[in-house]
Design an enzyme around this catalytic site. Structure first.
Site, mmCIF file in Angstrom:
data_model
loop_
_atom_site.group_PDB
_atom_site.id
_atom_site.type_symbol
_atom_site.label_atom_id
_atom_site.label_comp_id
_atom_site.label_asym_id
_atom_site.label_seq_id
_atom_site.Cartn_x
_atom_site.Cartn_y
_atom_site.Cartn_z
ATOM 1 C CE LYS A 114 -4.108 -1.166 2.200
ATOM 2 N NZ LYS A 114 -5.164 -2.431 3.060
ATOM 3 C CE LYS A 197 -9.657 -8.272 -3.443
ATOM 4 N NZ LYS A 197 -9.736 -8.222 -2.324
ATOM 5 C CE LYS A 200 -11.856 -0.267 -0.434
ATOM 6 N NZ LYS A 200 -12.029 -1.784 0.262
HETATM 7 P P1 ADP Z 1 -11.579 -4.403 -1.935
HETATM 8 O O1 ADP Z 1 -10.973 -5.901 -2.455
HETATM 9 O O2 ADP Z 1 -12.364 -3.948 -2.227
HETATM 10 O O3 ADP Z 1 -11.083 -3.300 -1.533
HETATM 11 P P2 ADP Z 1 -11.547 -4.953 1.479
HETATM 12 O O4 ADP Z 1 -10.078 -5.617 0.570
HETATM 13 O O5 ADP Z 1 -12.069 -4.358 1.198
HETATM 14 O O6 ADP Z 1 -11.923 -5.488 -0.468
HETATM 15 O O7 ADP Z 1 -12.295 -6.073 1.654
HETATM 16 C C1 ADP Z 1 -13.280 -6.565 2.519
HETATM 17 C C2 ADP Z 1 -13.454 -8.224 2.271
HETATM 18 O O8 ADP Z 1 -14.420 -8.706 1.602
HETATM 19 C C3 ADP Z 1 -12.044 -9.384 2.626
HETATM 20 O O9 ADP Z 1 -12.754 -9.597 4.049
HETATM 21 C C4 ADP Z 1 -11.833 -9.589 1.216
HETATM 22 O O10 ADP Z 1 -10.941 -10.912 1.584
HETATM 23 C C5 ADP Z 1 -14.127 -9.210 1.005
HETATM 24 N N1 ADP Z 1 -13.419 -9.732 -0.719
HETATM 25 C C6 ADP Z 1 -13.071 -8.736 -0.688
HETATM 26 N N2 ADP Z 1 -12.631 -8.750 -2.596
HETATM 27 C C7 ADP Z 1 -13.518 -9.818 -2.836
HETATM 28 C C8 ADP Z 1 -14.287 -10.686 -4.392
HETATM 29 N N3 ADP Z 1 -13.476 -10.467 -5.242
HETATM 30 N N4 ADP Z 1 -13.517 -11.627 -3.905
HETATM 31 C C9 ADP Z 1 -13.757 -12.388 -2.348
HETATM 32 N N5 ADP Z 1 -14.288 -12.080 -1.076
HETATM 33 C C10 ADP Z 1 -13.756 -10.872 -1.757
#
Ligand code: ADP
Ligand code: NA
Length: 330
Positions: A114, A197, A200
């Site tokens: 990050k 994946k 956001k």
């Molecule tokens: P982002 O990747 O959108 O920033 P976060 O890191 O805030 O999402 O993740 C919040 C939760 O959602 C975590 O527990 C993460 O493992 C899960 N998560 C995020 N993206 C995915 C995805 N594409 N598939 C499955 N789980 C996900």
């Protein structure tokens, strides 16, 4: 027997959760209410580590809580609260930061990733110490287990190390939580870039399905999802990541398994699959949006639920912090 205590947090860093957040994490939270003594936290302290706008954060915190309730978290069956409502998180984080090595913290891969993105000079100290706050979140509640994705394993190992170190230096205080890597949850990928994946931080807004966006827009995104060469509907993450992702979502949102879907769509085209999945998604998000709106339209009720959640959380958190404070000599 006592139900295992679990702790899980989610950052309020977007207006809406996306389908990856729901299918990969939040849906499991709903299930764990039944089997665990679950503490769920919207971690707004974590959300200020990388720069933010106050009004946007405040709104996103409420949106997050409303969505969590709308998808099925039940304040009667779990403890749902906002991190900043429980000051013990920051208080314990300070104590833990004083038993964390600088080099140890510096080995956290997520910080390296990050901060590299932000430029290491502009990354905050808060971003650096984020895993210590995360350890405090977990240890405050004496959690037996922390359900996380593989990407959080290193932070969880730090949490365990800090718990063990504190206990051996100052006396038994914290439950050392087991790392429970959630493997059976769906990994959802980007609709436009199906090998990465759904996130956001997607490069295209058309790659993600947001729970709170106009369902017609979600349907359109699914219909224009990148699919793979060939015409056959097969589950093959390597060679057909686009179609496989659609099948994963479809199976996760319905009572069908991927095998049943493969049978059902044998001989049919990508268009049929997309059209039907679009309908499944619209039917799924529509009532969630209605319930989310109902929570947001009654701010007094939402405040009350959050006050109850904070009280339940604090009852545990103050007991742990008191003990930790006494142990260190306060
Ligand atoms: P982002 O990747 O959108 O920033 P976060 O890191 O805030 O999402 O993740 C919040 C939760 O959602 C975590 O527990 C993460 O493992 C899960 N998560 C995020 N993206 C995915 C995805 N594409 N598939 C499955 N789980 C996900
Ligand atoms: Na299913």
């Amino acid at each position: 027997a006592r139900r295992p205590r679990v702790f899980s947090g989610i950052q309020p860093t977007a207006d809406s959760f996306h389908l990856g957040n729901y299918l990969g994490a939040v849906r499991n939270w709903v299930a764990m209410q039944e089997t665990s003594d679950a503490f769920y936290c919207v971690v707004d302290l974590h959300a200020i580590t990388a720069g933010h706008d106050p009004a946007v954060l405040r709104n996103r915190t409420r949106l997050s809580v409303a969505q969590l309730l709308a998808v099925g978290l039940d304040p009667e069956r779990c403890t749902l609260f906002v991190q900043s409502h429980v000051p013990e998180h920051a208080q314990l984080a300070w104590v833990l930061s004083c038993i964390t090595g600088f080099g140890e913290a510096g080995r956290m891969v997520q910080f390296k990733d990050k901060s590299a993105k932000q430029g290491s000079d502009s990354a905050s100290v808060g971003l650096f110490t984020y895993p210590i706050l995360q350890a405090a979140d977990i240890l405050l509640y004496q959690a037996d287990a922390v359900p996380v994705g593989e990407d959080q394993r290193q932070h969880l190992e730090l949490t365990r190390d800090l718990a063990q170190r504190f206990n051996s230096r100052f006396g038994q205080t914290f439950t050392v939580p087991s790392v429970h890597i959630v493997k059976d949850t769906a990994k959802i990928t980007d609709l436009q870039e199906p090998t990465v994946k759904m996130s956001k931080s997607a490069s295209s807004p058309n790659g993600i399905i947001e729970l709170l966006e106009d369902p017609a827009r979600s349907a359109k995104k699914i219909k224009s999802a990148v699919t793979d060469t060939g015409r056959e509907i097969l589950y093959d993450e390597e060679n057909k990541p686009g179609v496989s992702n659609l099948l994963t979502m479809y199976a996760a949102l319905t009572a069908r398994t991927i095998d049943e879907l493969l049978e059902e769509y044998d001989g049919k085209g990508y268009g049929d699959l997309k059209k039907d999945l679009a309908e499944v998604v619209v039917d799924f998000v529509t009532p969630i949006q209605e319930r989310t709106r109902a929570y947001l339209d009654d701010p007094g009720h939402l405040d009350k639920l959050l006050a109850i959640g904070a009280d339940k959380a604090r009852a545990v958190a103050t007991a742990t912090l008191d003990k930790a404070y006494r142990r260190v000599g306060f």
